[in-house]
Design a protein around this motif. Structure first.
Motif, PDB file in Angstrom:
ATOM      1  N   ALA A 228      19.595  26.766 -79.532  1.00 37.94           N
ATOM      2  CA  ALA A 228      19.576  26.519 -78.175  1.00 37.94           C
ATOM      3  C   ALA A 228      20.913  25.983 -77.547  1.00 37.94           C
ATOM      4  O   ALA A 228      21.157  26.461 -76.197  1.00 37.94           O
ATOM      5  CB  ALA A 228      18.316  25.527 -77.996  1.00 37.94           C
ATOM      6  N   TYR A 229      21.493  25.252 -78.227  1.00 42.41           N
ATOM      7  CA  TYR A 229      22.811  24.446 -78.007  1.00 42.41           C
ATOM      8  C   TYR A 229      23.837  25.661 -77.777  1.00 42.41           C
ATOM      9  O   TYR A 229      24.665  25.833 -76.793  1.00 42.41           O
ATOM     10  CB  TYR A 229      23.316  23.662 -78.833  1.00 42.41           C
ATOM     11  N   SER A 230      24.028  26.664 -78.679  1.00 42.59           N
ATOM     12  CA  SER A 230      24.684  27.712 -78.648  1.00 42.59           C
ATOM     13  C   SER A 230      24.306  28.777 -77.317  1.00 42.59           C
ATOM     14  O   SER A 230      25.348  29.072 -76.592  1.00 42.59           O
ATOM     15  CB  SER A 230      24.550  28.880 -79.800  1.00 42.59           C
ATOM     16  N   ILE A 231      23.349  29.036 -76.937  1.00 43.11           N
ATOM     17  CA  ILE A 231      22.956  29.782 -75.738  1.00 43.11           C
ATOM     18  C   ILE A 231      23.381  28.799 -74.613  1.00 43.11           C
ATOM     19  O   ILE A 231      23.826  29.422 -73.665  1.00 43.11           O
ATOM     20  CB  ILE A 231      21.317  29.965 -75.713  1.00 43.11           C
ATOM     21  N   ALA A 232      23.002  27.493 -74.541  1.00 43.33           N
ATOM     22  CA  ALA A 232      23.412  26.659 -73.289  1.00 43.33           C
ATOM     23  C   ALA A 232      24.924  26.737 -73.268  1.00 43.33           C
ATOM     24  O   ALA A 232      25.256  26.598 -72.144  1.00 43.33           O
ATOM     25  CB  ALA A 232      22.495  25.311 -73.813  1.00 43.33           C
ATOM     26  N   ALA A 233      25.556  26.701 -74.372  1.00 45.78           N
ATOM     27  CA  ALA A 233      26.995  26.612 -74.184  1.00 45.78           C
ATOM     28  C   ALA A 233      27.733  27.904 -73.488  1.00 45.78           C
ATOM     29  O   ALA A 233      28.455  27.935 -72.600  1.00 45.78           O
ATOM     30  CB  ALA A 233      27.811  26.444 -75.485  1.00 45.78           C
ATOM     31  N   LEU A 234      27.042  29.108 -73.823  1.00 47.17           N
ATOM     32  CA  LEU A 234      27.491  30.412 -73.302  1.00 47.17           C
ATOM     33  C   LEU A 234      27.044  30.331 -71.868  1.00 47.17           C
ATOM     34  O   LEU A 234      27.815  30.837 -71.047  1.00 47.17           O
ATOM     35  CB  LEU A 234      26.881  31.513 -73.971  1.00 47.17           C
ATOM     36  N   TRP A 235      25.869  29.677 -71.372  1.00 48.32           N
ATOM     37  CA  TRP A 235      25.437  29.669 -70.328  1.00 48.32           C
ATOM     38  C   TRP A 235      26.441  28.912 -69.369  1.00 48.32           C
ATOM     39  O   TRP A 235      26.686  29.251 -68.173  1.00 48.32           O
ATOM     40  CB  TRP A 235      24.207  28.876 -70.108  1.00 48.32           C
ATOM     41  N   ARG A 236      26.812  27.776 -69.963  1.00 50.33           N
ATOM     42  CA  ARG A 236      27.733  26.858 -69.357  1.00 50.33           C
ATOM     43  C   ARG A 236      29.553  27.207 -69.473  1.00 50.33           C
ATOM     44  O   ARG A 236      30.221  26.394 -69.532  1.00 50.33           O
ATOM     45  CB  ARG A 236      27.722  25.594 -69.656  1.00 50.33           C
ATOM     46  N   ASN A 237      29.609  28.501 -69.169  1.00 46.51           N
ATOM     47  CA  ASN A 237      30.919  29.003 -69.310  1.00 46.51           C
ATOM     48  C   ASN A 237      31.498  28.762 -70.521  1.00 46.51           C
ATOM     49  O   ASN A 237      32.764  28.306 -70.434  1.00 46.51           O
ATOM     50  CB  ASN A 237      31.640  28.567 -67.986  1.00 46.51           C
ATOM     51  N   ASN A 238      30.972  28.812 -71.765  1.00 49.23           N
ATOM     52  CA  ASN A 238      31.704  28.755 -73.055  1.00 49.23           C
ATOM     53  C   ASN A 238      32.250  27.270 -73.139  1.00 49.23           C
ATOM     54  O   ASN A 238      33.292  26.944 -73.692  1.00 49.23           O
ATOM     55  CB  ASN A 238      32.920  29.744 -73.011  1.00 49.23           C
ATOM     56  N   ASP A 239      31.213  26.264 -72.776  1.00 51.25           N
ATOM     57  CA  ASP A 239      31.512  24.688 -73.029  1.00 51.25           C
ATOM     58  C   ASP A 239      31.754  24.460 -74.523  1.00 51.25           C
ATOM     59  O   ASP A 239      30.890  25.202 -75.030  1.00 51.25           O
ATOM     60  CB  ASP A 239      30.381  23.957 -72.209  1.00 51.25           C
ATOM     61  N   ARG A 240      32.543  23.711 -74.722  1.00 48.92           N
ATOM     62  CA  ARG A 240      32.736  23.334 -76.300  1.00 48.92           C
ATOM     63  C   ARG A 240      32.163  22.374 -76.846  1.00 48.92           C
ATOM     64  O   ARG A 240      31.842  21.704 -77.878  1.00 48.92           O
ATOM     65  CB  ARG A 240      34.131  23.008 -76.479  1.00 48.92           C
ATOM     66  N   GLY A 241      31.317  21.460 -75.755  1.00 49.60           N
ATOM     67  CA  GLY A 241      30.531  20.297 -76.051  1.00 49.60           C
ATOM     68  C   GLY A 241      29.345  20.401 -77.041  1.00 49.60           C
ATOM     69  O   GLY A 241      28.690  19.382 -77.711  1.00 49.60           O
ATOM     70  N   TRP A 242      29.043  21.731 -77.206  1.00 47.05           N
ATOM     71  CA  TRP A 242      27.528  21.976 -77.881  1.00 47.05           C
ATOM     72  C   TRP A 242      27.927  21.558 -79.490  1.00 47.05           C
ATOM     73  O   TRP A 242      26.873  21.554 -80.095  1.00 47.05           O
ATOM     74  CB  TRP A 242      27.408  23.615 -77.697  1.00 47.05           C
ATOM     75  N   ILE A 243      29.168  21.780 -79.871  1.00 42.86           N
ATOM     76  CA  ILE A 243      29.363  21.820 -81.356  1.00 42.86           C
ATOM     77  C   ILE A 243      28.895  20.671 -82.210  1.00 42.86           C
ATOM     78  O   ILE A 243      28.178  20.779 -83.164  1.00 42.86           O
ATOM     79  CB  ILE A 243      30.727  22.144 -81.849  1.00 42.86           C
ATOM     80  N   ALA A 244      29.268  19.411 -81.639  1.00 40.57           N
ATOM     81  CA  ALA A 244      28.594  18.313 -82.208  1.00 40.57           C
ATOM     82  C   ALA A 244      27.280  18.183 -82.240  1.00 40.57           C
ATOM     83  O   ALA A 244      26.552  17.882 -83.369  1.00 40.57           O
ATOM     84  CB  ALA A 244      29.236  16.919 -81.498  1.00 40.57           C
TER      85      ALA A 244
END
Lengths: 881, 135
Positions: A228-244
């Motif tokens: 879900a975080y991976s999808i969310a990050a892509l949705w948010r224009n490749n945001d990097r905050g998902w990784i942690a």
């Protein structure tokens, strides 16, 4: 005139309870749908109160799921057999603590459990995801919609959406209403006949089966969060905050899933009779695959977090991990494994829906990866138009006339699916690729990456082998499922580079290390490893080169990580997580190696003993070089039998507790003597058999645990399974106490020794103790005679001895003096004879050396994961505050 | 070409080699005559046979003579009959098995099975009337 029959009124049904449950199912489904919509609105359009509504609806959804759980449990608890689920999976005699196991015997219950864990995870995410809440919860709610639809139980003709756990027995099995007995009772009173359920699978009635499936399911469920975080990050224009975030949940998933898998292994070892904890069964593999890829993904996330590299691989692996969970569900729940697995799962006819489930998540990924609304709409609609007929082809049984057309549709669907998948990976790569210089050879990220890739290689082999039944079905092949040995041969070599990289990885620093800094410690560790391995080689008795190499690497894994932890982190325990998890994995693999390589079948026949007709002059091998599984020994009751260094003695057997128990426990003593004949070790094992009317003989092993080994035994056959020879040579005597009488052939002499009277609700019960003697040997027979004082009728219970080949029954009593104190009674005794047989059991006895290392390694590994997760959470909190 | 890509290529090579070698080692579901042929050409190679028990012929298991030998007759999927020798004790409810998978090799006049995979006839779903009638 045509008369329509009056509708049947069914008596005694608690229909309201099922309706209530069904209402909650629909409520939970609708609430998850609304929650997803409102969360989506908030993320996409930032609409007013939509975040609050999204939260509320998800909470309503979670509450409804709990309510469904409670209703289904009540149906089982109150034995409401008008509901198919309760009838199919439970029975009156089922103890309360096993009622919970009914949830995972059936598919509907399993989906419910999954929904429950996801709902719980969703509630946790509402508190912890902070500004990531809305996009992440859209994905979780989306999963709940898909899972919830599996419980809806709507039917339109042939098409079926979901299977409700509240379906009625009489609707699921209309044939039951035609059984003859209902002709007299009236069909409406069918519940008076269906007073007991079909029962829970006897193998699931084990305490490990209460805890193992929910743990495994929790592991499966947590896999959705990194996704879900991976999808969310892509949705948010490749945001990097998902990784942690994804990393924390990925580690939680690997830890719980690993624990769940080994718990399953422990259950198999303790309760099943295949003699081991891992058999490479497709169902086991289905749980291993997500573990392997999630372990790999977690390491990729660590690299991306520390260096910014491999963002694409991190996305791909986290998403693949979730898809593999879905694939595992498809494998185990669609019935496609058929004969390939010993785990029997019924096909609920939901294959099409499960496929739709897989495709829906792929579509979700595609939507967020593709840029530009028009491209999204175009691609999704093309796919929908193509896939809908194919999903239908999987869902609806094909009419015979268009059979080939259906096959063709299915084949096309598979090809399109693969094409779509490839396109998706390509699009994902385009979105997330990072142009950077190559990493340096002496950087941690390089070695970690390599290790993660070897985990993927291991996965590729498991995947390719486990999917064989799928390929067979798709392409009409006839390939047989590989054996455990096929897996072991490959996995042994793939594990070695992983172990090497796990030992070395930590010593390198991110971005680059000075060789000179690590040369000395690594040399010292290397010397230590060689010395310890040399000692262990003799201790464990491991000689073959590949096994020695494996042992060496497991020692390296343990030593290198312990030393690293101590040198760099001293007593800051929280930072030890990764090292401890590595050490645990090393201990586990060492245990796997030693317990399987030196597994010793104590009951295996040796050369020269018990020569079977097809054995050639060389002993245990046939002409074609196949080793026989001559692994079982026959033990006569009371006759000691040497089993290598032990002597086994089958002493006796006893029935399980309760009058109608079908359990039998065989008491077998094991004695080990030294050269002087002094007993150095002795213990008693009680392997169990259950003569299950539904499943046949179920053997439950009994194991003696030592620190350094286990002695494992189970009964494969016993004399009462032989066809019985009937008694003959009947003879009737009228005798009193202490007066010897003989059988027809005169071989056995009997005397009535004493009498035992007892009174219960059935009447007066008289039991005689008769001593039978033959050639200096004797045995007690205890026939019974029952007198029902109200009706005056009587009944008898003969007694027999297989060893003596005799039976005795009390046919009648002749009371000469009514005062029983004088013991002036005569008994009419019938005796019979047959060929004497000694009771025997056929058992397998296996010695597993150092198997405790497997369990200890697992515990250490789980501790490591707990520390790692706590450390990551702490870091994350420090970062945000 | 960057060294990194070379490493990826090598890894992919190992992966493909692993899978190919594994598929090369797998056996096929075959009929008894094929099993006989394979045993002659390739001694020691194990095969899988889907087998149906011939209930008309005797099933011989005498634990006291040899606890590790079960003899019976079965049909393969093409209805060829063969004698089968199994090197383990008689499985529970063997007489009631509908279908099983034999793993082993052909030896002279019989199929020598070292492993029998069977779904136990689990979960007969009988109506209560039917179960009581059979008791």
């Amino acid at each position: 005139m045509n008369q329509t029959p009056a509708p049947i009124v069914f008596n005694g049904e608690w229909l309201w309870l099922g309706n209530l449950g069904h209402v909650f199912v629909i409520l939970s489904f609708v609430a998850s749908l609304l929650s997803a919509i409102f969360y989506f609105q908030h993320e996409q359009n930032k609409l007013g109160n939509s975040l609050i509504w999204g939260k509320r609806f998800f909470q309503i959804h979670a509450a409804a799921i709990v309510a469904v759980f409670v209703v289904l449990f009540s149906i089982i608890f109150y034995h409401r057999y008008e509901f198919h689920y309760a009838w199919r999976h439970s029975s009156n005699s089922l103890p309360v603590y096993y009622m919970i196991s009914c949830f995972w015997e059936g598919q509907e219950g399993s989906f419910l459990l999954w929904l429950f864990w996801n709902a719980l995870i969703g509630l946790v995410l509402q508190r912890t995801a902070k500004d990531w809440e809305s996009p992440v919860m859209v994905v979780v709610a989306f999963a709940q919609i898909a899972l919830g639809s599996m419980l809806l139980g709507f039917h339109w003709g042939e098409l079926k959406i979901g299977s409700s756990p509240f379906d009625l027995l009489r609707e699921q099995r209309p044939d039951f209403l035609n059984i003859p007995i209902l002709g007299q009772l009236g069909v409406g009173n069918y519940l008076q006949v269906f007073k007991d359920g079909n029962g829970l699978n006897a193998l699931l009635q084990n305490y490990w089966m209460v805890i193992h499936p929910p743990t495994l399911f929790l592991g499966f469920a947590t896999a959705i969060v990194p996704f879900a975080y991976s999808i969310a990050a892509l949705w948010r224009n490749n945001d990097r905050g998902w990784i942690a975030h994804a990393l924390i949940w990925g580690l939680i998933c690997v830890g719980i899933l690993g624990l769940g898998i080994i718990m399953g292994g422990f259950w198999a070892y303790e309760a099943l009779s295949f003699g081991g904890y891992w058999a490479w069964d497709p169902v086991e593999n289905a749980s291993l695959m997500p573990w392997l890829i999630m372990a790999s993904a977690a390491h990729m996330l660590i690299i991306t977090k520390a260096t910014g590299r491999h963002l694409f691989t991190s996305h791909l692996l986290t998403q693949l991990a979730f898809w593999l969970v879905l694939y595992a569900t498809f494998l185990t729940r669609s019935g496609i494994l058929g004969e390939a697995s010993v785990h029997s799962f019924t096909d609920l006819g939901l294959s099409g829906q499960l496929l739709l489930f897989l495709l829906a998540f792929l579509a979700l990924g595609l939507v967020v990866v593709l840029q530009g609304t028009q491209r999204r709409i175009a691609l999704i609609s093309i796919a929908a138009v193509l896939f809908v007929p194919m999903i239908l082809a999987y869902s609806i049984k094909s009419p015979e006339a268009v059979e080939t057309f259906y096959q063709w549709l299915k084949g096309l669907g598979t090809v399109l699916f693969l094409g779509w998948l490839v396109y998706y990976v390509y699009a994902l790569y385009q979105r997330t690729k990072i142009e950077m210089d190559d990493e340096k050879l002496h950087s941690r990220e390089f070695w970690m990456f390599l290790g993660s890739m070897f985990l993927i290689l291991s996965l590729v082999q498991v995947f390719a082998a486990t999917s064989i039944p799928v390929f067979n079905k798709l392409f009409g092949y006839k390939t047989a499922v590989p054996s455990a040995a096929d897996y072991n041969r490959v996995q042994l070599w793939l594990a070695m580079p992983i172990m090497l990289l796990m030992s070395l990885g930590y010593w390198f620093k991110f971005r680059g290390t000075e060789w000179s800094n690590i040369k000395k410690p690594l040399t010292q560790i290397g010397i230590g490893v060689i010395i310890i391995t040399a000692l262990l080689m003799f201790g464990f008795d491991i000689k073959e080169f590949k096994f020695v190499l494996f042992l060496l690497l497991s020692v390296a894994l343990i030593l290198a990580n312990t030393v690293y932890g101590y040198q760099k982190k001293k007593w800051e325990w929280l930072r030890w997580g990764g090292n401890i998890a590595h050490v645990g994995f090393g201990v586990l693999l060492m245990g796997v190696l030693v317990s399987s390589v030196n597994k010793n079948i104590l009951s295996a026949s040796k050369e020269g003993i018990d020569l079977a007709p097809e054995v050639d002059q060389k002993g245990n091998q046939d002409v074609k070089g196949i080793k026989f599984n001559r692994e079982n020994q026959l033990l006569y009751k009371g006759k000691p039998q040497p089993l290598q260094q032990y002597t086994a003695l089958y002493i006796d057997e006893r029935k399980g507790v309760g009058a109608d128990s079908i359990d039998k426990f065989f008491k077998v003593a094991f004695i080990k003597k030294d050269d002087q004949g002094k007993t150095v070790d002795s213990f008693i094992l009680e392997p169990k058999t259950q003569n299950n009317p539904k499943m046949g003989l179920l053997a439950e092993p009994s194991t003696r645990h030592f620190l350094h080994k286990d002695v494992f035994t189970h009964v494969n056959y016993e004399s009462s399974m032989d066809r019985k020879e009937p008694f003959s040579n009947f003879r009737v005597d009228t005798v009193g106490f202490f007066r010897p009488f003989i059988t027809q052939t005169g071989k056995v002499v009997m005397t009535i020794d004493s009498i035992n009277r007892s009174k219960d609700s059935n009447g007066l019960r008289i039991q005689l103790a008769i001593k039978a003697k033959r050639l200096g040997d004797s045995v007690w027979l205890r026939p019974e005679f029952l007198i029902n004082e109200q009706t005056g009728s009587f009944d008898m219970q003969p007694a027999e001895s297989n060893r003596f080949g005799i039976m005795a029954a009390i046919l009648n009593l002749q009371i000469i003096d009514p005062n029983p104190a004088t013991q002036n009674i005569r008994f009419v005794i019938q005796t019979g004879e047959k060929t004497p047989v000694w009771d025997y059991i056929v058992i397998q006895v296996i010695e597993f050396p150092w198997i405790n290392l497997v369990w200890a390694g697992t515990i250490i590994m789980v501790i490591g994961f707990v520390l790692a997760v706590l450390n990551r959470i702490k870091k994350q909190q420090q970062l945000t505050s | 070409m960057k060294p990194f890509h070379l490493i990826l290529l090598v890894l992919a090579g190992i992966g493909i080699a692993t899978v190919i070698s594994m598929y090369g080692n797998t056996t096929q579901y075959v009929a008894f005559p094929d099993a006989q042929r394979i045993a002659q050409e390739n001694p020691g190679k194990t095969v899988h046979v889907v087998c149906k028990l011939n209930k008309a012929k005797p099933i011989v298991y005498d634990a006291q003579t040899n606890a590790n030998r079960l003899e019976f007759y079965g049909f393969d999927s093409l209805n060829n009959e063969s004698k089968v020798v199994f090197t383990k004790p008689k499985p529970a409810q063997f007489e009631h098995l509908e279908k099983m998978v034999l793993i082993g090799t052909y030896d002279k006049d019989h199929f020598l099975a070292t492993e029998i995979l069977s779904k136990c006839p689990s979960k007969y779903e009988d109506a209560p009337g039917a179960t009581t009638a059979s008791k």
